[in-house]
Motif scaffolding. Structure first.
Motif, mmCIF file in Angstrom:
data_model
loop_
_atom_site.group_PDB
_atom_site.id
_atom_site.type_symbol
_atom_site.label_atom_id
_atom_site.label_comp_id
_atom_site.label_asym_id
_atom_site.label_seq_id
_atom_site.Cartn_x
_atom_site.Cartn_y
_atom_site.Cartn_z
ATOM 1 N N VAL A 1 -121.606 22.736 56.390
ATOM 2 C CA VAL A 1 -121.694 24.464 56.337
ATOM 3 C C VAL A 1 -121.324 25.078 57.974
ATOM 4 O O VAL A 1 -120.632 25.899 57.836
ATOM 5 N N PHE A 2 -121.862 24.368 58.892
ATOM 6 C CA PHE A 2 -121.401 24.778 60.032
ATOM 7 C C PHE A 2 -119.824 24.626 60.411
ATOM 8 O O PHE A 2 -119.230 25.372 60.822
ATOM 9 N N LEU A 3 -118.942 23.571 60.011
ATOM 10 C CA LEU A 3 -117.769 23.338 59.926
ATOM 11 C C LEU A 3 -117.014 24.746 59.206
ATOM 12 O O LEU A 3 -116.043 25.226 59.809
ATOM 13 N N ALA A 4 -117.621 24.947 57.928
ATOM 14 C CA ALA A 4 -117.227 26.057 57.234
ATOM 15 C C ALA A 4 -117.216 27.307 58.111
ATOM 16 O O ALA A 4 -116.104 28.176 58.248
ATOM 17 N N GLY A 5 -118.355 27.680 58.735
ATOM 18 C CA GLY A 5 -118.519 28.782 59.508
ATOM 19 C C GLY A 5 -117.613 28.782 60.774
ATOM 20 O O GLY A 5 -116.916 29.858 61.047
ATOM 21 N N SER A 6 -117.301 27.637 61.472
ATOM 22 C CA SER A 6 -116.204 27.650 62.497
ATOM 23 C C SER A 6 -114.968 27.628 62.056
ATOM 24 O O SER A 6 -114.188 28.587 62.547
ATOM 25 N N THR A 7 -114.608 27.177 60.644
ATOM 26 C CA THR A 7 -113.364 27.212 60.229
ATOM 27 C C THR A 7 -112.968 28.976 60.027
ATOM 28 O O THR A 7 -111.942 29.552 60.323
ATOM 29 N N LEU A 8 -114.105 29.568 59.376
ATOM 30 C CA LEU A 8 -113.740 30.873 59.258
ATOM 31 C C LEU A 8 -113.663 31.683 60.594
ATOM 32 O O LEU A 8 -112.904 32.575 60.698
ATOM 33 N N SER A 9 -114.537 31.461 61.762
ATOM 34 C CA SER A 9 -114.300 31.997 62.821
ATOM 35 C C SER A 9 -112.795 31.867 63.525
ATOM 36 O O SER A 9 -112.013 32.626 64.038
ATOM 37 N N ILE A 10 -112.309 30.654 63.218
ATOM 38 C CA ILE A 10 -110.755 30.218 63.847
ATOM 39 C C ILE A 10 -109.966 31.168 62.835
ATOM 40 O O ILE A 10 -108.865 31.524 63.553
ATOM 41 N N VAL A 11 -109.970 31.281 61.590
ATOM 42 C CA VAL A 11 -109.356 32.224 60.749
ATOM 43 C C VAL A 11 -109.355 33.551 61.481
ATOM 44 O O VAL A 11 -108.010 34.199 61.464
ATOM 45 N N PHE A 12 -110.408 33.933 61.694
ATOM 46 C CA PHE A 12 -110.696 35.549 62.019
ATOM 47 C C PHE A 12 -110.249 35.609 63.567
ATOM 48 O O PHE A 12 -109.606 36.792 63.906
ATOM 49 N N LEU A 13 -110.082 34.675 64.163
ATOM 50 C CA LEU A 13 -109.741 34.647 65.669
ATOM 51 C C LEU A 13 -107.965 34.642 65.717
ATOM 52 O O LEU A 13 -107.661 35.271 66.528
ATOM 53 N N ALA A 14 -107.377 34.112 64.789
ATOM 54 C CA ALA A 14 -105.921 33.739 64.723
ATOM 55 C C ALA A 14 -105.193 35.154 64.826
ATOM 56 O O ALA A 14 -104.114 35.211 65.694
ATOM 57 N N PRO A 15 -105.343 36.305 64.121
ATOM 58 C CA PRO A 15 -104.731 37.592 64.338
ATOM 59 C C PRO A 15 -104.699 38.033 65.738
ATOM 60 O O PRO A 15 -103.634 38.494 66.442
ATOM 61 N N THR A 16 -105.720 37.829 66.732
ATOM 62 C CA THR A 16 -106.107 38.260 68.079
ATOM 63 C C THR A 16 -104.976 37.519 68.896
ATOM 64 O O THR A 16 -104.412 37.981 69.839
ATOM 65 N N ILE A 17 -105.000 36.324 68.734
ATOM 66 C CA ILE A 17 -103.875 35.443 69.129
ATOM 67 C C ILE A 17 -102.443 35.713 69.053
ATOM 68 O O ILE A 17 -101.678 35.612 70.112
ATOM 69 N N ARG A 18 -102.059 36.064 67.793
ATOM 70 C CA ARG A 18 -100.787 36.348 67.459
ATOM 71 C C ARG A 18 -100.432 37.740 68.125
ATOM 72 O O ARG A 18 -99.202 37.942 68.169
ATOM 73 N N ASP A 19 -101.382 38.681 68.050
ATOM 74 C CA ASP A 19 -101.101 39.968 68.617
ATOM 75 C C ASP A 19 -100.782 40.126 69.953
ATOM 76 O O ASP A 19 -101.822 40.181 70.840
ATOM 77 N N ALA A 20 -99.668 40.118 70.508
ATOM 78 C CA ALA A 20 -99.151 40.176 72.014
ATOM 79 C C ALA A 20 -99.617 41.437 72.570
ATOM 80 O O ALA A 20 -99.819 41.378 73.912
ATOM 81 N N THR A 21 -100.242 42.438 71.925
ATOM 82 C CA THR A 21 -100.720 43.631 72.684
ATOM 83 C C THR A 21 -102.178 43.545 72.877
ATOM 84 O O THR A 21 -102.842 44.511 73.045
ATOM 85 N N ALA A 22 -102.816 42.653 72.185
ATOM 86 C CA ALA A 22 -104.353 42.547 72.025
ATOM 87 C C ALA A 22 -104.971 42.293 73.468
ATOM 88 O O ALA A 22 -104.299 41.783 74.359
ATOM 89 N N GLN A 23 -105.959 42.998 73.869
ATOM 90 C CA GLN A 23 -106.456 42.625 75.045
ATOM 91 C C GLN A 23 -107.896 42.589 74.715
ATOM 92 O O GLN A 23 -108.781 43.704 74.369
ATOM 93 N N VAL A 24 -108.499 41.336 75.340
ATOM 94 C CA VAL A 24 -109.927 41.295 74.675
ATOM 95 C C VAL A 24 -110.436 41.134 76.173
ATOM 96 O O VAL A 24 -110.077 40.165 76.967
ATOM 97 N N PRO A 25 -111.526 41.934 76.801
ATOM 98 C CA PRO A 25 -112.220 41.592 77.867
ATOM 99 C C PRO A 25 -112.762 40.217 78.286
ATOM 100 O O PRO A 25 -113.489 39.680 77.121
ATOM 101 N N LEU A 26 -112.563 39.841 79.328
ATOM 102 C CA LEU A 26 -113.108 38.507 79.574
ATOM 103 C C LEU A 26 -114.587 38.529 79.594
ATOM 104 O O LEU A 26 -115.383 37.582 79.244
#
Length: 130
Positions: free
Chosen positions: A6-31
């Motif tokens: 279950v925890f692995l599934a949650g982490s996998t979803l988090s990874i999937v949801f974070l991927a677009p932020t990494i792909r978007d070169a204009t994204a700016q996420v505060p430190l």
């Protein structure tokens, strides 16, 4: 343990949801958001590993890796890479220092005000009424 999956599934979803932020070169996420998230992912990975929850540990390590990429390449500012973590730490230390100095000044002012107030109240004790 089924909880490990279950925890692995949650982490996998988090990874999937974070991927677009990494792909978007204009994204700016505060430190202030990304560094704590990266740190929490790493702490969770270590905690799960010590509990023998290998899949959860790997999933959390993956989440920490995604956040570290966001910290390194999607933070506002001119710097990229792990230097952003140092920039965050330095700014946090400066903020803590300013806050402590402000609180100290405020405390001294309150103490001075109290002393002045108590001296003013004591000066009227020797007066008689007519």
């Amino acid at each position: 343990m089924w909880q490990d999956l279950v925890f692995l599934a949650g982490s996998t979803l988090s990874i999937v949801f974070l991927a677009p932020t990494i792909r978007d070169a204009t994204a700016q996420v505060p430190l202030g958001s990304s560094v704590p998230s990266m740190t929490i992912g790493a702490v969770y990975a270590l905690t799960y590993a010590t509990m023998g929850m290998t899949f959860s540990a790997l999933g959390s390590l993956g989440v920490a890796a995604m956040w570290s990429l966001i910290v390194s390449y999607r933070a506002p500012g001119p710097e990229t890479g792990p230097k952003n973590v140092l920039r965050f730490v330095r700014s946090t230390v400066r903020l803590a220092d300013r806050t402590a100095k402000r609180a100290s000044r405020r405390g001294r002012r309150l103490a001075t005000d109290r002393q002045e107030s108590s001296h003013g109240a004591q000066s009227g004790h020797g007066q008689s009424s007519d």
